[in-house]
Write an enzyme that holds these catalytic residues in place. Structure first.
Site, PDB file in Angstrom:
ATOM      1  N   LEU A 173    -185.529 -32.075  29.792  1.00  0.00           N
ATOM      2  CA  LEU A 173    -185.046 -33.363  29.304  1.00  0.00           C
ATOM      3  C   LEU A 173    -184.912 -33.274  27.794  1.00  0.00           C
ATOM      4  O   LEU A 173    -185.865 -32.906  27.102  1.00  0.00           O
ATOM      5  CB  LEU A 173    -186.032 -34.482  29.661  1.00  0.00           C
ATOM      6  N   ASP A 174    -183.736 -33.637  27.258  1.00  0.00           N
ATOM      7  CA  ASP A 174    -183.510 -33.668  25.811  1.00  0.00           C
ATOM      8  C   ASP A 174    -183.355 -35.126  25.379  1.00  0.00           C
ATOM      9  O   ASP A 174    -182.337 -35.764  25.653  1.00  0.00           O
ATOM     10  CB  ASP A 174    -182.262 -32.854  25.454  1.00  0.00           C
ATOM     11  N   GLY A 178    -177.898 -35.877  20.960  1.00  0.00           N
ATOM     12  CA  GLY A 178    -176.813 -35.661  20.013  1.00  0.00           C
ATOM     13  C   GLY A 178    -175.518 -35.317  20.722  1.00  0.00           C
ATOM     14  O   GLY A 178    -175.162 -35.900  21.741  1.00  0.00           O
ATOM     15  N   CYS A 360    -181.495 -36.769   0.165  1.00  0.00           N
ATOM     16  CA  CYS A 360    -182.347 -36.151   1.180  1.00  0.00           C
ATOM     17  C   CYS A 360    -182.673 -34.703   0.812  1.00  0.00           C
ATOM     18  O   CYS A 360    -183.812 -34.259   0.969  1.00  0.00           O
ATOM     19  CB  CYS A 360    -181.679 -36.222   2.547  1.00  0.00           C
TER      20      CYS A 360
END
Length: 395
Positions: A173-174, A178, A360
Site C-alpha cells: 500500500l502506498d 503521487g 526550502c
C-alpha cells in the site's frame, strides 16, 4: 524615521555574512564585515506592524509583490534565507517576531481541499520542471557529484523498496502515491501487488491511465480516497513518501495508528517525510500560499507517535543534503522555463514558486529542517529482515 530604525535593528544582526541593504529612499547600508555579494532592495517599505505580526508572511508577500528584490547570483534568495536561519539574532529565529498561527483543521474534507489546492494546479505545470518520472519528493543521490535528477529519483524509489526486503507476490500500500512512480515500479520490477491512494484528482487520473496503458490492471490499483477510509484490508508492506507533513500535529498519532492497522502481522513500512530535529513547526507564508494545513513534525514527536502505536523502529536515515540538492535542481529547472511558467501562471505566482523552492533549499541547507526515512515493523524490530543494512544496497 522610526520604521527605518526598526529595519536597521532587524537586519543588522540577521546574517552571518555581509549584506547590502538599499532602502525605499534610495539610501544603502552594508551590514557585516567585508564586501557583500548579495543585496536586499526595498522598493517599498513594509509596515512594521506587519513584520512584527508575522515576519515570514509579510516578507514573503513583499517579495511576491516586488516590494522586495534580492540581487546576486541565481541562489541569492536561498543564501539570504539560509543566512537568516543560521544567525542566532535573525528575525527568522527571534521569539519577539513569532506569533501563534490559527489552529489548523485536518478533517477529511479539509485535507482533500488542501491537497487539491497544491497538487491539482495541473500536471502540465509540474511536468515543466520535475524530472520525467514526475516524482515530487526528495531524490537519493548515490554519488556526491551526481546531478542527474531522474537517475536520483529512480534510485530513491529503489532505495525505499529495497529497505522493505520485498518478496514477490506480496502486497504493498502506498499512502499518498503521487503520480505513481513508486507503486508502479514495485509492481513491474519487484513483483508486488500494489494499491495507491491519493486525494489529488490530477494524480489519480494520470496513475489510472498508466495502469491501463501498461497493462497492470491485475497487479495495480489506485484509489481517489482519504487514506483513513481504506477499511480493514491489510498489506504486507506500506510506503508513504512526503505524506505525514500534511496530516497535522493533531492527527499524527492517528496516521501511525492507521499504518499499524493496514500492516499484516510482521509487516514492514517505510515512512519518508520532512522532520525537524529541533521540534515541530509551521510557517505562515508556506501555509497560506503553498501547503495549506502543512505542519513539520519534530523528531521526538514522530518517534513517540510511532512507538505509542505499537510500531517498532528498525532503521532511520537522514537525507537532509539530498533534499537540498533536489530543491536546487528543481529551482534551476523552474527558472530554465520561467518565461513559459510566467506566461501561463502570472508573475506573482512565478515569484512565489521560485521563492518557495529556494526557501526550502535554504531551510535544508541551514539544518532548520531535515528529511528522514523511518523503517518500521509491526512486530519486533527487524523481524523477517536481514541482520545488517547490506541488503538495502542491493541493485
Amino acid at each position: 524615521m522610526l520604521e527605518k530604525t526598526f529595519y536597521k535593528m532587524m537586519l543588522s544582526k540577521s546574517f552571518p555574512f555581509p549584506v547590502k541593504v538599499t532602502y525605499w529612499d534610495g539610501k544603502s547600508e552594508v551590514y557585516g564585515n567585508g564586501e557583500p555579494d548579495v543585496e536586499i532592495v526595498f522598493n517599498e517599505k513594509i509596515p512594521v506592524t506587519e513584520i512584527t505580526k508575522n515576519a515570514s508572511l509579510a516578507l514573503g508577500e513583499g517579495y511576491m509583490d516586488k516590494k522586495i528584490e534580492i540581487k546576486g547570483d541565481e541562489k541569492a534568495v536561498q543564501k539570504i534565507i539560509m543566512g537568516a536561519y543560521q544567525s542566532a539574532d535573525s528575525f527568522m529565529r527571534a521569539s519577539k517576531f513569532r506569533k501563534f498561527l490559527p489552529k489548523q483543521k485536518h478533517t477529511e474534507k479539509q485535507s482533500e481541499a488542501d491537497v487539491q489546492s497544491h497538487y491539482d494546479i495541473g500536471n502540465d505545470f509540474y511536468k515543466m520542471w520535475l524530472d520525467p518520472t514526475l516524482t515530487y519528493s526528495c531524490a537519493y543521490f548515490e554519488d556526491d557529484n551526481q546531478n542527474d535528477l531522474e537517475e536520483a529519483q529512480i534510485a530513491k524509489v529503489h532505495h525505499i523498496l529495497n529497505k522493505l526486503h520485498p518478496q514477490k507476490g506480496k502486497t504493498l500500500l502506498d499512502i499518498g502515491c503521487g503520480w505513481g512512480t513508486l507503486m508502479l515500479t514495485a509492481a513491474k520490477e519487484y513483483g508486488l501487488k500494489v494499491t495507491g491512494v491519493t486525494l489529488s484528482e490530477e494524480q489519480f487520473e494520470l496513475v489510472q491511465k498508466k495502469i491501463y496503458d501498461e497493462g497492470l490492471e491485475d497487479v495495480a490499483t489506485v484509489k481517489l480516497e482519504d487514506y483513513r477510509e481504506l477499511g480493514n484490508e491489510q498489506w504486507d508492506y506500506v510506503t508513504s513518501v512526503g505524506m505525514f507533513e500534511h496530516v497535522g500535529s493533531e492527527n499524527l498519532s492517528e496516521y501511525f495508528s492507521d499504518v499499524y492497522k493496514y500492516l499484516k502481522p510482521n509487516g514492514v513500512a517505510l515512512i519518508h517525510g520532512i522532520t525537524r530535529q529541533q521540534g515541530g513547526a509551521t510557517n505562515a507564508w508556506i501555509n497560506k500560499y503553498i501547503f495549506p494545513g502543512g505542519y513539520i513534525p519534530g523528531l521526538p514527536e514522530i518517534v513517540t507517535d510511532i512507538v505509542e502505536n505499537n510500531l517498532q523502529i528498525t532503521d532511520m536515515e537522514m537525507l537532509r543534503r539530498h533534499y537540498q540538492r533536489t530543491l536546487e535542481i528543481w529551482d534551476k529547472n523552474f527558472n530554465n522555463v520561467r518565461d513559459q511558467i510566467q506566461e501561463k501562471m502570472g508573475e506573482r505566482f512565478t515569484r512565489m514558486w521560485d521563492l518557495y523552492l529556494q526557501a526550502c533549499a535554504a531551510s535544508f541547507e541551514s539544518g532548520n529542517i531535515d528529511v528522514v526515512q523511518y523503517l518500521l515493523t509491526k512486530g519486533p524490530s527487524g523481524e523477517n529482515l536481514p541482520m545488517t543494512r547490506k541488503y538495502m544496497l542491493n541493485k
